[in-house]
Design a protein around this motif. Structure first.
Motif, PDB file in Angstrom:
ATOM      1  N   PRO A  92      -2.206  36.909 -25.062  1.00 41.33           N
ATOM      2  CA  PRO A  92      -1.637  35.784 -25.809  1.00 41.33           C
ATOM      3  C   PRO A  92      -0.677  36.223 -26.917  1.00 41.33           C
ATOM      4  O   PRO A  92       0.272  35.514 -27.235  1.00 41.33           O
ATOM      5  N   GLU A  93      -0.885  37.411 -27.469  1.00 39.24           N
ATOM      6  CA  GLU A  93      -0.004  37.915 -28.521  1.00 39.24           C
ATOM      7  C   GLU A  93       1.416  38.183 -28.012  1.00 39.24           C
ATOM      8  O   GLU A  93       2.348  38.273 -28.801  1.00 39.24           O
ATOM      9  N   LEU A  94       1.575  38.328 -26.699  1.00 35.55           N
ATOM     10  CA  LEU A  94       2.891  38.607 -26.126  1.00 35.55           C
ATOM     11  C   LEU A  94       3.553  37.356 -25.546  1.00 35.55           C
ATOM     12  O   LEU A  94       4.542  37.453 -24.823  1.00 35.55           O
ATOM     13  N   GLN A  95       3.006  36.192 -25.855  1.00 32.02           N
ATOM     14  CA  GLN A  95       3.601  34.928 -25.399  1.00 32.02           C
ATOM     15  C   GLN A  95       5.070  34.875 -25.809  1.00 32.02           C
ATOM     16  O   GLN A  95       5.416  35.249 -26.929  1.00 32.02           O
ATOM     17  N   ASP A  96       5.920  34.458 -24.890  1.00 34.72           N
ATOM     18  CA  ASP A  96       7.365  34.301 -25.116  1.00 34.72           C
ATOM     19  C   ASP A  96       8.120  35.624 -25.278  1.00 34.72           C
ATOM     20  O   ASP A  96       9.202  35.669 -25.844  1.00 34.72           O
ATOM     21  N   LEU A  97       7.560  36.685 -24.761  1.00 38.53           N
ATOM     22  CA  LEU A  97       8.225  37.994 -24.730  1.00 38.53           C
ATOM     23  C   LEU A  97       9.517  37.868 -23.929  1.00 38.53           C
ATOM     24  O   LEU A  97       9.553  37.202 -22.898  1.00 38.53           O
ATOM     25  N   VAL A  98      10.583  38.515 -24.392  1.00 33.63           N
ATOM     26  CA  VAL A  98      11.856  38.556 -23.664  1.00 33.63           C
ATOM     27  C   VAL A  98      12.207  40.017 -23.432  1.00 33.63           C
ATOM     28  O   VAL A  98      12.270  40.812 -24.378  1.00 33.63           O
ATOM     29  N   VAL A  99      12.413  40.383 -22.167  1.00 31.53           N
ATOM     30  CA  VAL A  99      12.755  41.758 -21.805  1.00 31.53           C
ATOM     31  C   VAL A  99      13.973  41.755 -20.891  1.00 31.53           C
ATOM     32  O   VAL A  99      14.290  40.756 -20.257  1.00 31.53           O
ATOM     33  N   ARG A 100      14.628  42.907 -20.829  1.00 31.94           N
ATOM     34  CA  ARG A 100      15.762  43.087 -19.931  1.00 31.94           C
ATOM     35  C   ARG A 100      15.490  44.318 -19.075  1.00 31.94           C
ATOM     36  O   ARG A 100      15.038  45.357 -19.580  1.00 31.94           O
ATOM     37  N   ILE A 101      15.759  44.209 -17.784  1.00 35.57           N
ATOM     38  CA  ILE A 101      15.593  45.351 -16.879  1.00 35.57           C
ATOM     39  C   ILE A 101      16.661  46.382 -17.237  1.00 35.57           C
ATOM     40  O   ILE A 101      17.847  46.082 -17.298  1.00 35.57           O
ATOM     41  N   ALA A 102      16.242  47.623 -17.477  1.00 35.38           N
ATOM     42  CA  ALA A 102      17.167  48.688 -17.826  1.00 35.38           C
ATOM     43  C   ALA A 102      17.956  49.141 -16.593  1.00 35.38           C
ATOM     44  O   ALA A 102      17.485  48.947 -15.466  1.00 35.38           O
ATOM     45  N   PRO A 103      19.122  49.738 -16.807  1.00 37.12           N
ATOM     46  CA  PRO A 103      19.877  50.265 -15.673  1.00 37.12           C
ATOM     47  C   PRO A 103      19.053  51.316 -14.935  1.00 37.12           C
ATOM     48  O   PRO A 103      18.232  52.007 -15.535  1.00 37.12           O
ATOM     49  N   GLU A 104      19.318  51.443 -13.653  1.00 39.02           N
ATOM     50  CA  GLU A 104      18.593  52.428 -12.855  1.00 39.02           C
ATOM     51  C   GLU A 104      19.102  53.821 -13.190  1.00 39.02           C
ATOM     52  O   GLU A 104      20.307  54.057 -13.265  1.00 39.02           O
ATOM     53  N   ASP A 105      18.185  54.766 -13.419  1.00 42.96           N
ATOM     54  CA  ASP A 105      18.554  56.144 -13.724  1.00 42.96           C
ATOM     55  C   ASP A 105      18.874  56.881 -12.457  1.00 42.96           C
ATOM     56  O   ASP A 105      18.374  56.675 -11.427  1.00 42.96           O
TER      57      ASP A 105
END
Length: 105
Positions: A92-105
């Protein structure tokens, strides 16, 4: 359910609802976002689930563990907000988390 927003590499936004206790990596893969490879299946041994944390609550400000940090150090696209999504457990502490997929290495 925990609501998270994922920005794909092409900039598309996807909002996913996932059960508490699932790893962020599992939630992204279950949500049909295939560009997150996660080759090791969440064992913290490959770094192919690299994401950038764009918006996060205070609960995510904790440092990475040694294994995660070692893997992130080997990446060309590491940033200050880099994390391995297999190492983040949805709560619940991470509700509304926004992440972006990083470029592939």
């Amino acid at each position: 359910m925990i609501s998270i927003t994922v920005k794909t590499r092409d900039g598309a936004l996807r909002t996913l609802d996932a059960p508490e206790g699932l790893s962020l990596m599992e939630a992204i893969r279950a949500g049909g976002i295939d560009e997150l490879l996660a080759l090791c299946g969440g064992c913290c041994s490959c770094a192919t689930c690299h994401i950038y944390v764009e918006e996060a609550p205070e609960a995510l400000k904790s440092p990475q563990g040694d294994d995660e940090n070692d893997l992130l150090e080997s990446l060309d696209f590491r940033k200050a907000n880099s994390r391995l999504s297999c190492q983040l457990t949805l709560s619940p502490e991470l509700q509304d988390l926004v992440v972006r997929i990083a470029p592939e290495d």
